[in-house]
Design an enzyme around this catalytic site. Structure first.
Site, PDB file in Angstrom:
ATOM      1  N   SER A   1      73.677  46.845  27.011  1.00  0.00           N
ATOM      2  CA  SER A   1      73.713  48.040  25.945  1.00  0.00           C
ATOM      3  C   SER A   1      72.840  49.149  26.447  1.00  0.00           C
ATOM      4  CB  SER A   1      72.479  47.079  24.879  1.00  0.00           C
ATOM      5  OG  SER A   1      71.294  47.213  25.144  1.00  0.00           O
ATOM      6  N   LYS A   2      72.458  50.001  25.477  1.00  0.00           N
ATOM      7  CA  LYS A   2      72.002  51.383  25.682  1.00  0.00           C
ATOM      8  C   LYS A   2      70.709  51.260  26.532  1.00  0.00           C
ATOM      9  CE  LYS A   2      74.351  54.931  23.439  1.00  0.00           C
ATOM     10  NZ  LYS A   2      75.163  55.195  24.466  1.00  0.00           N
ATOM     11  N   ARG A   3      69.922  49.918  26.390  1.00  0.00           N
ATOM     12  CA  ARG A   3      68.737  49.893  26.939  1.00  0.00           C
ATOM     13  C   ARG A   3      68.857  49.992  28.390  1.00  0.00           C
ATOM     14  NH1 ARG A   3      67.116  45.010  26.817  1.00  0.00           N
ATOM     15  NH2 ARG A   3      68.698  44.186  25.878  1.00  0.00           N
TER      16      ARG A   3
END
Ligand code: GLU
Length: 494
Positions: free
Chosen positions: A260-262
């Site tokens: 994910s973006k993390r």
């Protein structure tokens, strides 16, 4: 494999950028089509009106075009006008097709108008959960005759259209990636096909479109596995031939959580902006869940097309390894012919305001010298900055070097040496010789020799080795830079 021609599709929902996971799905479908001489189709699944945007569709199309995954049918990448005999290829333009299909199932008694309100559904859901049962709708309208339901609707009552799940049997899907997947009979209840607004839902549109577009194989994300059961039921109800499905492995970040973006950049667009090459991104994402039979790690598109088969798709999770991506990128980048590499590097240099010599021979020399330090195209900016045709500013970190008593005579001797030089560019050996002669002439050595020369050339004692940079800087520029530093010294430290 049946004898029907291979037709595969990528069917993004235009609700954001193209994610690397989406790029992988598109790539596998593309490789499969190309390997079998089939067609690759782009379909835009934009019936979720609240989340779909025109802008996002355009971005995803741009990203696919950047990756070089050309589709034979679908919206044209520039005009967005549909190309191909099975259009329209945007679901929002196919609403009448879905409506007709819903009407057919309603007429056949395979679907019904459901007048339950959201609140009623919620009460049922809570009750099922309390009893430990799957939260399925049990609609009181299931067996209403169609005429009665239509009459009720006429009076202004809002209804969704639900599929009537009849046979309680286990469905078995022979998945091309996972082997046989068995869906238990009670996995889904009567599901919505059309919302009360009249808008069709994903599963309904997807099954109809895959059938009408004569899709032979569907490779898609694992998260759609549970949708497949509903789609299988719809195929059965319409007597359409089921395509073959392959559900791909999930992609995890380095911490083994879903990517994910993390985890940093996850959109193709960001990778393009950061100087990654489309061929490298394709190569890298291909290996997230597929492996070459020859265990090759660096593959061209052509090699991937030749070697691709779904038998080598792996169902276990793939881990996105940024370092491997960098290595794959660097390898593709360094293998590019100079002219092509320059074509790709140049926009980054221009964007940074850098001006480079126009001579192709110079460009080739510069790239050959510097590309071994480049992982991505963006790295070129800092590597080429010292070669900018404008004077370089004297940096703050040069202050100490400029305070040494011998610095001025070293820079003067450097400048004189360069002035005496006959050709436009020095070779590495000329540069080393000149440095030696300064050392002998002035008796200055070590850092007191090297660092003032560095400041005279690039305005800072840090950075790429001079023996690499000096042969790329012409005589006029070297003299101008040395003069600039001497003037700076005269003005005294600021
Ligand atoms: N529109 C779906 C998505 O973006 C794809 C569904 C499919 O491939 O069947 O996830």
């Amino acid at each position: 494999m049946s004898n029907s021609p291979v037709r595969v599709r990528f069917a993004p929902s235009p609700t954001g950028y193209l994610h690397v996971g989406g790029a992988r799905t598109a790539l596998y479908n593309y490789l499969f089509a190309k390997h079998h001489g089939g067609e690759f189709i782009l379909r835009i699944e934009d019936t979720d009106q609240a989340r779909s945007t025109e802008e996002s569709m355009q971005m995803q199309i741009n990203d696919l075009a950047w990756l070089g995954l050309k589709w034979q049918e679908g919206p044209d990448s520039i005009s967005l006008i549909d190309v191909g005999p099975h259009g329209p290829y945007r679901q929002s333009l196919r609403l009448s097709i879905y409506k007709e299909h819903a009407e057919k199932l309603l007429a056949d008694g395979l679907a019904y108008h459901c007048f339950m309100t959201d609140d009623e559904i919620e009460v049922q859901r809570k009750e099922s959960l309390r009893l430990g049962k799957p939260p399925q709708v049990n609609s009181p309208y299931r067996d209403w005759p169609l005429a009665k339901a239509l009459e009720h609707k006429e009076k202004g009552h809002k209804a969704s259209v639900r599929f009537k799940v009849r046979t309680k049997k286990d469905h078995v899907l022979p998945d091309l990636v996972r082997g046989e997947v068995t869906f238990p009979s009670d996995m889904v209840g009567d599901f919505v096909m059309l919302r009360s607004s009249g808008m069709p839902v994903y599963n309904f549109c997807c099954a109809i479109d895959d059938a009408l577009m004569k899709i032979s194989h569907v490779f898609r994300a694992e998260e759609h596995l549970s949708n497949t059961l509903r789609q299988m039921m719809l195929y059965e109800a319409f007597h359409y031939e089921l395509p073959k499905f392959g559900h791909l492995s999930i992609i995890l970040g380095s911490d083994r959580q879903k990517l994910s973006k993390r985890h940093g950049a996850t959109s193709c667009f960001e990778y393009a902006q950061n100087g990654y090459l489309p061929e490298a991104l394709n190569n890298f994402v291909a290996l997230l869940g597929w492996s070459s039979p020859e265990a090759q790690e660096i593959l061209s598109m052509e090699e991937m097309i030749n070697q691709f088969s779904y038998e080598r798709l792996n169902s276990s999770p793939a881990v996105f390894d940024e370092q491997k991506l960098s290595w794959v990128n660097a390898t593709h980048l360094r293998a590019l012919p100079a002219e092509e590499l320059w074509r790709r590097v140049e926009p980054f240099l221009t964007e940074a305001g850098l001006v480079m010599p126009k001579d192709p021979a110079w460009r080739e020399r510069a790239l050959n010298t510097l590309k071994t330090s480049m992982t991505n195209l963006k790295d070129a900016v800092e590597l080429f900055r010292p070669l900018n045709e404008a004077p370089v500013p004297v940096k703050e970190d040069a202050r100490e070097v400029l305070s040494w008593p011998t610095t001025k005579i070293v820079i003067e001797a450097w400048k004189t040496g360069v002035e005496k030089f006959n050709s436009e560019y020095m070779e590495e050996s000329d540069f080393l010789k000149l440095q030696d002669s300064i050392k002998e002439g002035l008796g200055v050595k070590g850092k007191h020799l090297f660092q003032p020369v560095r400041v005279a050339v690039i305005g800072t004692p840090q950075g790429t080795e001079l023996k690499m940079l000096v042969p790329l800087l012409n005589k006029k520029l070297l003299i101008a830079r040395a003069e600039h530093v001497l003037q700076h010294m005269e003005k005294g430290p600021t």
